[in-house]
Write a protein that holds these residues in place. Structure first.
Motif, PDB file in Angstrom:
ATOM      1  N   MET A   1       0.879  -1.113   0.000  1.00  0.00           N
ATOM      2  CA  MET A   1      -0.006  -0.032  -0.011  1.00  0.00           C
ATOM      3  C   MET A   1       1.060   1.301   0.032  1.00  0.00           C
ATOM      4  O   MET A   1       1.949   1.371   0.789  1.00  0.00           O
ATOM      5  CB  MET A   1      -1.013   0.026   1.248  1.00  0.00           C
ATOM      6  N   SER A   2       0.708   2.025  -0.844  1.00  0.00           N
ATOM      7  CA  SER A   2       1.415   3.320  -1.118  1.00  0.00           C
ATOM      8  C   SER A   2       0.978   4.387  -0.014  1.00  0.00           C
ATOM      9  O   SER A   2      -0.096   4.521   0.365  1.00  0.00           O
ATOM     10  CB  SER A   2       1.463   3.958  -2.523  1.00  0.00           C
ATOM     11  N   THR A   3       2.068   5.129   0.692  1.00  0.00           N
ATOM     12  CA  THR A   3       1.659   6.205   1.307  1.00  0.00           C
ATOM     13  C   THR A   3       1.774   7.438   0.915  1.00  0.00           C
ATOM     14  O   THR A   3       1.586   8.468   1.225  1.00  0.00           O
ATOM     15  CB  THR A   3       2.783   6.165   2.741  1.00  0.00           C
ATOM     16  N   ARG A   4       1.957   7.425  -0.481  1.00  0.00           N
ATOM     17  CA  ARG A   4       2.079   8.748  -1.323  1.00  0.00           C
ATOM     18  C   ARG A   4       0.503   9.044  -1.605  1.00  0.00           C
ATOM     19  O   ARG A   4      -0.328   8.148  -1.941  1.00  0.00           O
ATOM     20  CB  ARG A   4       2.815   8.560  -2.582  1.00  0.00           C
ATOM     21  N   GLY A   5       0.221  10.179  -1.841  1.00  0.00           N
ATOM     22  CA  GLY A   5      -1.280  10.617  -1.988  1.00  0.00           C
ATOM     23  C   GLY A   5      -1.430  10.477  -3.695  1.00  0.00           C
ATOM     24  O   GLY A   5      -0.633  10.287  -4.168  1.00  0.00           O
ATOM     25  N   ASN A   6      -2.802  10.621  -3.860  1.00  0.00           N
ATOM     26  CA  ASN A   6      -3.207  10.363  -5.384  1.00  0.00           C
ATOM     27  C   ASN A   6      -2.780  11.724  -6.085  1.00  0.00           C
ATOM     28  O   ASN A   6      -2.940  12.815  -5.452  1.00  0.00           O
ATOM     29  CB  ASN A   6      -4.754  10.194  -5.364  1.00  0.00           C
ATOM     30  N   THR A   7      -2.493  11.570  -7.214  1.00  0.00           N
ATOM     31  CA  THR A   7      -2.570  12.736  -8.044  1.00  0.00           C
ATOM     32  C   THR A   7      -3.256  12.292  -9.411  1.00  0.00           C
ATOM     33  O   THR A   7      -3.801  11.100  -9.618  1.00  0.00           O
ATOM     34  CB  THR A   7      -0.786  13.078  -8.426  1.00  0.00           C
ATOM     35  N   ARG A   8      -3.081  13.159 -10.363  1.00  0.00           N
ATOM     36  CA  ARG A   8      -3.424  12.860 -11.729  1.00  0.00           C
ATOM     37  C   ARG A   8      -2.569  13.145 -12.823  1.00  0.00           C
ATOM     38  O   ARG A   8      -1.544  13.689 -12.574  1.00  0.00           O
ATOM     39  CB  ARG A   8      -4.583  13.954 -11.781  1.00  0.00           C
ATOM     40  N   GLY A   9      -2.989  12.553 -13.976  1.00  0.00           N
ATOM     41  CA  GLY A   9      -2.072  12.567 -15.161  1.00  0.00           C
ATOM     42  C   GLY A   9      -2.796  12.249 -16.222  1.00  0.00           C
ATOM     43  O   GLY A   9      -4.050  11.861 -16.306  1.00  0.00           O
ATOM     44  N   VAL A  10      -1.944  12.292 -17.530  1.00  0.00           N
ATOM     45  CA  VAL A  10      -2.576  11.866 -18.707  1.00  0.00           C
ATOM     46  C   VAL A  10      -1.430  11.271 -19.506  1.00  0.00           C
ATOM     47  O   VAL A  10      -0.091  11.301 -19.465  1.00  0.00           O
ATOM     48  CB  VAL A  10      -2.884  13.117 -19.542  1.00  0.00           C
ATOM     49  N   VAL A  11      -1.952  10.016 -20.288  1.00  0.00           N
ATOM     50  CA  VAL A  11      -1.178   9.371 -21.010  1.00  0.00           C
ATOM     51  C   VAL A  11      -1.521   9.633 -22.327  1.00  0.00           C
ATOM     52  O   VAL A  11      -2.805   9.343 -23.053  1.00  0.00           O
ATOM     53  CB  VAL A  11      -1.367   7.640 -20.745  1.00  0.00           C
ATOM     54  N   TYR A  12      -0.620  10.039 -23.277  1.00  0.00           N
ATOM     55  CA  TYR A  12      -0.919  10.525 -24.960  1.00  0.00           C
ATOM     56  C   TYR A  12       0.023   9.393 -25.415  1.00  0.00           C
ATOM     57  O   TYR A  12       1.032   9.635 -25.551  1.00  0.00           O
ATOM     58  CB  TYR A  12      -0.471  11.753 -25.166  1.00  0.00           C
ATOM     59  N   VAL A  13      -0.983   8.701 -26.234  1.00  0.00           N
ATOM     60  CA  VAL A  13      -0.286   7.535 -27.132  1.00  0.00           C
ATOM     61  C   VAL A  13      -0.351   8.310 -28.719  1.00  0.00           C
ATOM     62  O   VAL A  13      -1.377   8.309 -28.999  1.00  0.00           O
ATOM     63  CB  VAL A  13      -0.685   6.282 -27.064  1.00  0.00           C
ATOM     64  N   HIS A  14       0.421   8.818 -28.837  1.00  0.00           N
ATOM     65  CA  HIS A  14       0.660   9.614 -30.310  1.00  0.00           C
ATOM     66  C   HIS A  14       0.639   9.020 -31.437  1.00  0.00           C
ATOM     67  O   HIS A  14      -0.001   9.295 -32.388  1.00  0.00           O
ATOM     68  CB  HIS A  14       1.741  10.676 -30.271  1.00  0.00           C
ATOM     69  N   SER A  15       0.956   7.805 -31.601  1.00  0.00           N
ATOM     70  CA  SER A  15       1.220   6.901 -32.518  1.00  0.00           C
ATOM     71  C   SER A  15       1.591   5.330 -32.340  1.00  0.00           C
ATOM     72  O   SER A  15       2.585   5.100 -31.341  1.00  0.00           O
ATOM     73  CB  SER A  15       2.186   7.389 -34.000  1.00  0.00           C
ATOM     74  N   SER A  16       0.551   4.525 -32.634  1.00  0.00           N
ATOM     75  CA  SER A  16       0.872   3.192 -32.349  1.00  0.00           C
ATOM     76  C   SER A  16       0.353   2.465 -33.611  1.00  0.00           C
ATOM     77  O   SER A  16      -0.722   2.611 -34.096  1.00  0.00           O
ATOM     78  CB  SER A  16       0.050   2.531 -31.189  1.00  0.00           C
ATOM     79  N   PRO A  17       1.166   1.170 -33.867  1.00  0.00           N
ATOM     80  CA  PRO A  17       0.554   0.440 -35.026  1.00  0.00           C
ATOM     81  C   PRO A  17      -0.647  -0.349 -34.359  1.00  0.00           C
ATOM     82  O   PRO A  17      -0.749  -0.477 -33.393  1.00  0.00           O
ATOM     83  CB  PRO A  17       1.729  -0.542 -35.161  1.00  0.00           C
ATOM     84  N   SER A  18      -1.686  -0.448 -35.334  1.00  0.00           N
ATOM     85  CA  SER A  18      -2.888  -1.101 -34.726  1.00  0.00           C
ATOM     86  C   SER A  18      -2.455  -2.370 -33.768  1.00  0.00           C
ATOM     87  O   SER A  18      -3.224  -2.709 -33.037  1.00  0.00           O
ATOM     88  CB  SER A  18      -3.848  -1.456 -35.880  1.00  0.00           C
ATOM     89  N   ALA A  19      -1.641  -3.585 -34.343  1.00  0.00           N
ATOM     90  CA  ALA A  19      -1.434  -4.550 -33.687  1.00  0.00           C
ATOM     91  C   ALA A  19      -0.919  -4.320 -32.434  1.00  0.00           C
ATOM     92  O   ALA A  19      -0.908  -5.422 -31.521  1.00  0.00           O
ATOM     93  CB  ALA A  19      -0.288  -5.471 -34.671  1.00  0.00           C
TER      94      ALA A  19
END
Length: 167
Positions: A1-19
């Protein structure tokens, strides 16, 4: 169990092959501990590639864990941001083929923070203005911004998936 507080973020997958898209979803799911289904759309900056983004909420340090999971596919272009939280700096990670991974701390408004020790080391290692400018560009991720900018603009108006860590 983490003692660090929650935060927010974003994942941007700018390009990926469909597979690779299902693998990206599994990697994010495994990191967040909840099933993730991203809304993939075409990436106009790279025909035949797809893009997606998702916002997340989880303990501080999750951004680095997401990056560790995603960099298993060196053909991806992605960014992960993590907002600052109590006692923890924000972070920004950028990954681009041919450049690899860049990581920096960020302020509350999203600016890259360059530490005093980093600046002192930079000044002690450089003699001329052009060399100093080049090293500063490296600290500020100029090459990654240049490589990723066309992919960022191509995603304007794309759908965002909202995620929360459950564990």
């Amino acid at each position: 169990m983490s003692t660090r507080g929650n935060t927010r973020g974003v994942v941007y997958v700018h390009s990926s092959p469909s597979a690779v898209c299902p693998h990206v979803e599994w990697a994010i799911s495994g990191t967040l501990g909840a099933r993730v289904e991203l809304k993939w759309t075409a990436q106009p900056a790279s025909p035949g590639q797809l893009r997606a983004e998702c916002s997340w909420r989880a303990p501080a340090g999750t951004g680095a864990k997401l990056v560790a999971a995603l960099k298993a596919w060196p053909m991806l272009r992605f960014e992960v941001t993590e907002e600052p939280s109590a006692g923890v700096d924000g972070e920004r990670f950028c990954f681009a083929p041919g450049l690899g991974l860049w990581h920096g701390r960020t302020s509350a408004n999203g600016d890259i923070v360059v530490g005093e020790d980093q600046l002192r080391a930079l000044v002690s290692m450089t003699r001329g203005g052009e060399s100093l400018a080049h090293k500063l560009d490296g600290l500020l991720a100029a090459a990654w911004d240049e490589a990723l900018e066309p992919y960022r603009h191509a995603g304007d108006g794309a759908p965002v998936t909202w995620l929360h860590q459950v564990g």
